[in-house]
Each structure stands twice: as C-alpha cells, then as structure tokens.
Design an enzyme around this catalytic site. Structure first.
Site, PDB file in Angstrom:
ATOM      1  N   HIS A 316       0.852  -1.191   0.000  1.00 30.58           N
ATOM      2  CA  HIS A 316       0.000   0.000   0.000  1.00 30.58           C
ATOM      3  C   HIS A 316       0.884   1.236   0.000  1.00 30.58           C
ATOM      4  O   HIS A 316       1.921   1.254   0.661  1.00 30.58           O
ATOM      5  CB  HIS A 316      -0.908   0.010   1.241  1.00 30.58           C
ATOM      6  CG  HIS A 316      -2.063   0.937   1.090  1.00 30.58           C
ATOM      7  ND1 HIS A 316      -1.957   2.278   1.343  1.00 30.58           N
ATOM      8  CD2 HIS A 316      -3.331   0.716   0.682  1.00 30.58           C
ATOM      9  CE1 HIS A 316      -3.127   2.844   1.105  1.00 30.58           C
ATOM     10  NE2 HIS A 316      -3.977   1.931   0.701  1.00 30.58           N
ATOM     11  N   ASP A 373      -7.902  -5.208   0.026  1.00 28.93           N
ATOM     12  CA  ASP A 373      -8.401  -5.971  -1.114  1.00 28.93           C
ATOM     13  C   ASP A 373      -8.113  -7.453  -1.009  1.00 28.93           C
ATOM     14  O   ASP A 373      -8.820  -8.272  -1.583  1.00 28.93           O
ATOM     15  CB  ASP A 373      -7.805  -5.416  -2.415  1.00 28.93           C
ATOM     16  CG  ASP A 373      -8.356  -4.046  -2.723  1.00 28.93           C
ATOM     17  OD1 ASP A 373      -9.561  -3.867  -2.571  1.00 28.93           O
ATOM     18  OD2 ASP A 373      -7.575  -3.156  -3.083  1.00 28.93           O
TER      19      ASP A 373
HETATM   20  N1  ACO Z   1       4.253  -7.796  -4.776  1.00 28.06           N
HETATM   21  C1  ACO Z   1       5.608  -7.797  -4.893  1.00 28.06           C
HETATM   22  N2  ACO Z   1       6.376  -6.717  -4.709  1.00 28.06           N
HETATM   23  C2  ACO Z   1       5.756  -5.553  -4.431  1.00 28.06           C
HETATM   24  C3  ACO Z   1       4.362  -5.460  -4.300  1.00 28.06           C
HETATM   25  C4  ACO Z   1       3.607  -6.637  -4.488  1.00 28.06           C
HETATM   26  N3  ACO Z   1       2.269  -6.620  -4.387  1.00 28.06           N
HETATM   27  N4  ACO Z   1       4.008  -4.189  -4.018  1.00 28.06           N
HETATM   28  C5  ACO Z   1       5.141  -3.498  -3.960  1.00 28.06           C
HETATM   29  N5  ACO Z   1       6.227  -4.318  -4.213  1.00 28.06           N
HETATM   30  C6  ACO Z   1       7.630  -3.935  -4.168  1.00 28.06           C
HETATM   31  C7  ACO Z   1       8.053  -3.138  -5.401  1.00 28.06           C
HETATM   32  O1  ACO Z   1       8.528  -3.986  -6.432  1.00 28.06           O
HETATM   33  C8  ACO Z   1       9.117  -2.248  -4.837  1.00 28.06           C
HETATM   34  O2  ACO Z   1      10.283  -3.016  -4.667  1.00 28.06           O
HETATM   35  P1  ACO Z   1      11.754  -2.316  -4.827  1.00 28.06           P
HETATM   36  O3  ACO Z   1      11.823  -1.280  -3.740  1.00 28.06           O
HETATM   37  O4  ACO Z   1      12.719  -3.428  -4.668  1.00 28.06           O
HETATM   38  O5  ACO Z   1      11.776  -1.698  -6.202  1.00 28.06           O
HETATM   39  C9  ACO Z   1       8.614  -1.923  -3.426  1.00 28.06           C
HETATM   40  O6  ACO Z   1       7.785  -3.050  -3.064  1.00 28.06           O
HETATM   41  C10 ACO Z   1       7.782  -0.628  -3.328  1.00 28.06           C
HETATM   42  O7  ACO Z   1       6.747  -0.703  -4.293  1.00 28.06           O
HETATM   43  P2  ACO Z   1       6.131   0.559  -5.056  1.00 28.06           P
HETATM   44  O8  ACO Z   1       5.469   0.087  -6.306  1.00 28.06           O
HETATM   45  O9  ACO Z   1       7.170   1.621  -5.171  1.00 28.06           O
HETATM   46  O10 ACO Z   1       5.051   1.058  -4.012  1.00 28.06           O
HETATM   47  P3  ACO Z   1       3.829   2.023  -4.312  1.00 28.06           P
HETATM   48  O11 ACO Z   1       3.523   2.691  -3.039  1.00 28.06           O
HETATM   49  O12 ACO Z   1       4.106   2.903  -5.494  1.00 28.06           O
HETATM   50  O13 ACO Z   1       2.652   1.031  -4.767  1.00 28.06           O
HETATM   51  C11 ACO Z   1       0.804  -0.468  -4.669  1.00 28.06           C
HETATM   52  C12 ACO Z   1       1.641   0.590  -3.915  1.00 28.06           C
HETATM   53  C13 ACO Z   1       0.380   0.079  -6.049  1.00 28.06           C
HETATM   54  C14 ACO Z   1      -0.450  -0.764  -3.881  1.00 28.06           C
HETATM   55  C15 ACO Z   1       1.665  -1.745  -4.846  1.00 28.06           C
HETATM   56  O14 ACO Z   1       2.054  -2.237  -3.580  1.00 28.06           O
HETATM   57  C16 ACO Z   1       0.947  -2.844  -5.644  1.00 28.06           C
HETATM   58  O15 ACO Z   1       1.010  -2.829  -6.884  1.00 28.06           O
HETATM   59  N6  ACO Z   1       0.266  -3.809  -4.953  1.00 28.06           N
HETATM   60  C17 ACO Z   1      -0.494  -4.851  -5.627  1.00 28.06           C
HETATM   61  C18 ACO Z   1      -1.840  -4.291  -6.092  1.00 28.06           C
HETATM   62  C19 ACO Z   1      -2.781  -4.056  -4.940  1.00 28.06           C
HETATM   63  O16 ACO Z   1      -2.960  -4.891  -4.064  1.00 28.06           O
HETATM   64  N7  ACO Z   1      -3.440  -2.863  -4.967  1.00 28.06           N
HETATM   65  C20 ACO Z   1      -4.435  -2.476  -3.951  1.00 28.06           C
HETATM   66  C21 ACO Z   1      -3.933  -1.337  -3.118  1.00 28.06           C
HETATM   67  S1  ACO Z   1      -5.066  -0.930  -1.863  1.00 28.06           S
HETATM   68  C22 ACO Z   1      -6.288  -0.009  -2.598  1.00 28.06           C
HETATM   69  O17 ACO Z   1      -6.101   0.700  -3.530  1.00 28.06           O
HETATM   70  C23 ACO Z   1      -7.608  -0.127  -2.072  1.00 28.06           C
END
Ligand code: ACO
Length: 427
Positions: A316, A373
């Site tokens: 998140h 979610d």
């Molecule tokens: N699985 C694996 N790795 C992940 C995940 C994941 N679900 N989410 C983040 N990471 C990793 C990234 O690869 C990144 O790694 P790095 O630092 O080595 O490059 C690090 O964690 C940070 O991730 P970001 O994408 O920079 O985080 P951001 O805050 O931009 O994204 C998000 C948040 C979009 C929710 C992301 O975690 C994601 O895509 N999750 C899966 C989709 C999801 O569950 N969305 C629902 C969110 S809740 C809502 O909207 C109601």
C-alpha cells in the site's frame, strides 16, 4: 525568520526562500509552497504525488506508520464494530454520528431515493451482455447527470444533502442492474422495506417478481451474517482521504463539471488493478496459482525484479504497517469461517500465501502487508458474490467518501482547478 518555517537555498545563486510550515491537527504537517514557482521560477517535481498534500481536509485521517484510520476523528475499528454503514455515511457527510431520529430520517430518504429513472434501464440494456459491470456502472452514473441535471445552489446545504443522498442511494441499484444485465436476467427494483445492504443483496439475488429463494427450513436466501459482513465491508471502504479515485473526483470537480460526472470518473479510476480492481485480481490470481504446492513459485516471481508479476492484495502506498481495515477484515474472515463453515480450496491458498509472505524477508523489508483488497476478495468470494462485482461493491462503499470530498472541495474557498506542471524533456 519565523520558527515554524523552512528555508530553502538555491545553491546556484545563494538566494534563500522561506516557506511557512502549517500545523495539522493530527499527523504530518505541511510546508506551504504555493508561491514556490512565483518565487523561484522552478516547479516541484513529484510524480505520483508521494510528497504532495493537494488540499486541506477535515474528513478522514490516516497514519500509515501506526496503521491508523479515522473518519471524522473516530477510529475505524469502533465504527466497524458499533455502527452501520448508513450511520457512517451520515457521519462522513455531517461530521457527527446521527441521533436515532436523524438516522431513521436519513435511512428513509435513502430507501426512497434508491429508484432510478426508467430511461437508465434502456441505457444499461444497450451494453453487450459480456460488458464488465464496472464499465456499465461508470457509464450509468455519468448518465445520471442527464436525468437529474439541476444546477446546485451552492449556498444551500439541503441541495448538497440531496445530491449526496441520491449518489448513495442510486449506485447500489445501478450496480445490481449492471450485474443482472451481465447475466441477461430481469432487473429487480429496490424494495423499500429492506435496509440498505440487504436491499443490495436482494436486487442481486431475487427472482423475477421480487421473490426470494426459500430454503427447506423456511430461511430466506439472504442470511443476516452476510448482510452484516457486507455492511462492514461498505464501512471499511467508505473513505480513504486523497487516494487515486478521490483525487480524480476532486480533479474533475475542480473544472466545475456536474458531480455525477466527477463520481463516474472516480469509478473509472477505482477500476484499475493497482487500486480497487485489486480485489477481483486477488481471486483471479489465487485461481491461477491453483494449488498450495505452487505458492513458492509465485512468491519467487513476485520477488524477481525482472518479472512484472506482483502479489495482488499486498502493499500500500500509505500503510507501511498492517492496514487497519485489513485487521478488521481478517477477524471477520475468521468469524465467517466458523459461522458459515467456509472452507474452500481458495481460502486455503490465500491463508498459506498470507503466512508465507508475512514471514518472508522481501515482504518484511518493504513493509508489504496484506491490504484491504486481499481480505475483501477472499470474503466476497466466500459470500458467493460474483467476482465481476467485487470492485462494484467497493464503489458502493466509497460513493459516500467521494461525494463528501466533492462537497468539501466545493465549499473550500481556496479550491482551484487542478493543473499540475511538467518537466519537459522532448524536442
Ligand atoms: N508484490 C511484490 N512486490 C511488491 C508489491 C507486491 N504486491 N508491491 C510493492 N512491491 C515492491 C516493489 O517492487 C518495490 O520493490 P523495490 O523497492 O525493490 O523496487 C517496493 O515493493 C515498493 O513498491 P512501489 O510500487 O514503489 O510502491 P507504491 O507505493 O508505489 O505502490 C501499490 C503501492 C500500487 C499498492 C503496490 O504495492 C501494488 O502494486 N500492490 C499490488 C496491487 C494491490 O494490491 N493494490 C491495492 C492497493 S489498496 C487499494 O487501492 C484499495
């Protein structure tokens, strides 16, 4: 130099600029940089707004480090446990919990406003039957602006209340119609004898003529435990400050467009997999994983930087600790497991992934916890809600948050059209 300020020095010419720090009543303070461009001739580069507060708000507070969420100052755990979704709607809109007579009045108004113009049925009918309910819902809400095109007198609170009640009341009806259209079965009109959440389940499940399936022991096709679980899910989704879809609603509102159109844009923004669409993707992914024995392979894919695969329902932008909504839902999931005897293959895969990820260094180091979610996906699946309706259910819950934020935006004399700038690197 004021103590509560920040001084920035431009090292190219040693000029310094002072910006006031504005206190927040809770959480992170902000530096007021509204004059930054005028002062320095520079833009602030902040893609994804990771360090930008775009407005002042009194509605919802999140502390992502502590894992705290409050609506109008009240912790989400209390609201989910002690109050119905409609009470929470009233709280978000009016700023306080309703008295019992205010709740009765509000509830009646929502029941009476749940009907939609007959013309909307024709619109929904014109979509192909395979259309995703989110596409239909977003279009139908946008179309509401043509059926109820009145100009709001922005000085009149009752006009705001009426607009908000219409949004909250009509979206479940349109969502249920969109679902029934996808099955090619007749629409079921709202039943004003039923409560908000029960009515939604009824419009999804009833037979033509409004008849419910009755089990052998005389029980109706909607169980109270299902109504309560869905009501809690609506409450947990009701608002979440300046997330992507709410920012979209405020952005559209900033141009002066009709509120229904702004809400429709919010619905579209919510649909994406990185936002509300994740609940549907969680189940799709669990089905793809297929078996507990395949989990290590997919965990390895999620950790592989060269693989775009992400574990849906994890991570998140704001919560770097357990999402407080996810905590409530984890409890609800366990309770439903006992009460409804839910023991599916998918639940077993979900619970194994949850356990492995919570103990894995990659997920721990990046603060990747299961989000709302992850659990709504699993619970809605267990409640036999069709997968293509998961995000529409998120819409129903969030509609009150969007309209409350829209009202706050409209009433804020500092509101401006949303118009960010860019760093140009082209020819
Ligand atoms: N699985 C694996 N790795 C992940 C995940 C994941 N679900 N989410 C983040 N990471 C990793 C990234 O690869 C990144 O790694 P790095 O630092 O080595 O490059 C690090 O964690 C940070 O991730 P970001 O994408 O920079 O985080 P951001 O805050 O931009 O994204 C998000 C948040 C979009 C929710 C992301 O975690 C994601 O895509 N999750 C899966 C989709 C999801 O569950 N969305 C629902 C969110 S809740 C809502 O909207 C109601």
């Amino acid at each position: 130099m004021a103590k509560n300020s920040m001084t920035l020095i431009d090292n190219r010419n040693s000029k310094s600029y002072e910006y006031p720090i504005l206190d927040a009543t809770r959480g992170t303070n902000v530096v007021d940089m509204q004059t930054f461009y005028k002062d320095t001739g520079l833009f602030i580069f902040d893609p994804g707004f990771t360090s930008t507060a775009s407005c002042t708000s009194k509605i919802t507070f999140i502390d992502g480090i502590k894992g705290e969420l409050r609506y109008r100052g009240i912790p989400i755990e209390i609201l989910a446990k002690e109050h119905s979704y409609l009470e929470v709607c009233f709280l978000l809109l009016q700023g306080y919990l309703p008295s019992s007579s205010e709740l009765i009045e509000f509830d009646l108004e929502i029941r009476h406003r749940s009907f939609v113009d007959e013309g909307l049925k024709n619109l929904i009918d014109s979509f192909p039957s395979h259309a995703h309910p989110m596409a239909v819902l977003s279009s139908a809400v946008s179309a509401l602006s043509s059926f109820y095109y009145e100009h709001l007198n922005l000085k009149d609170q009752s006009a705001y209340n009426e607009m908000a009640s219409r949004i909250i009341a009509k979206i479940p009806t349109l969502a249920a119609f969109a679902y029934r259209h996808s099955l090619g079965i007749p629409f079921i009109y709202p039943d004003i004898e039923r409560s908000f959440t029960e009515n939604f389940l009824y419009m999804m499940r009833a037979y033509p003529g409004g008849k419910m399936k009755i089990t052998q022991d005389g029980e109706q096709h909607i169980k109270q435990v299902e109504i309560d679980a869905l009501d809690t899910i609506f409450t947990l989704h009701a608002d979440h400050e300046q997330n992507a879809s709410t920012t979209t609603v405020r952005g559209v509102a900033s141009t002066g467009a009709h509120p229904y159109v702004a809400i429709s844009a919010g619905i579209s923004a919510l649909w994406g997999r990185a936002h509300g669409g994740a609940n549907e993707s969680v189940i799709a992914q669990l089905e793809m994983i297929g078996d507990v024995k395949n989990i290590p392979k997919y965990i390895a894919k999620a950790k592989d930087k060269n693989d775009p695969f992400r574990l849906m329902g994890f991570g998140h932008r704001v919560y770097k600790n357990f999402d407080p909504r996810a905590k409530v839902l984890k409890k609800l999931q366990d309770q439903l497991k006992e009460e409804l005897g839910l023991n599916s293959h998918l639940l077993e895969i979900a619970q194994t992934i949850e356990k492995i990820a919570l103990e894995d260094k990659y997920f721990i180091e990046r603060n990747l916890y299961p989000n709302i979610d992850f659990y709504t996906g699993v619970i809605l699946y267990a409640l036999k809600i069709p997968r293509n309706m998961f995000t529409a259910i998120f819409v129903i819950g969030r509609s009150v948050g969007w309209i409350t934020q829209w009202i706050e935006f409209k009433k804020d004399s500092n509101s401006k059209i949303a118009r960010p700038r860019q760093r140009y690197v082209g020819k």
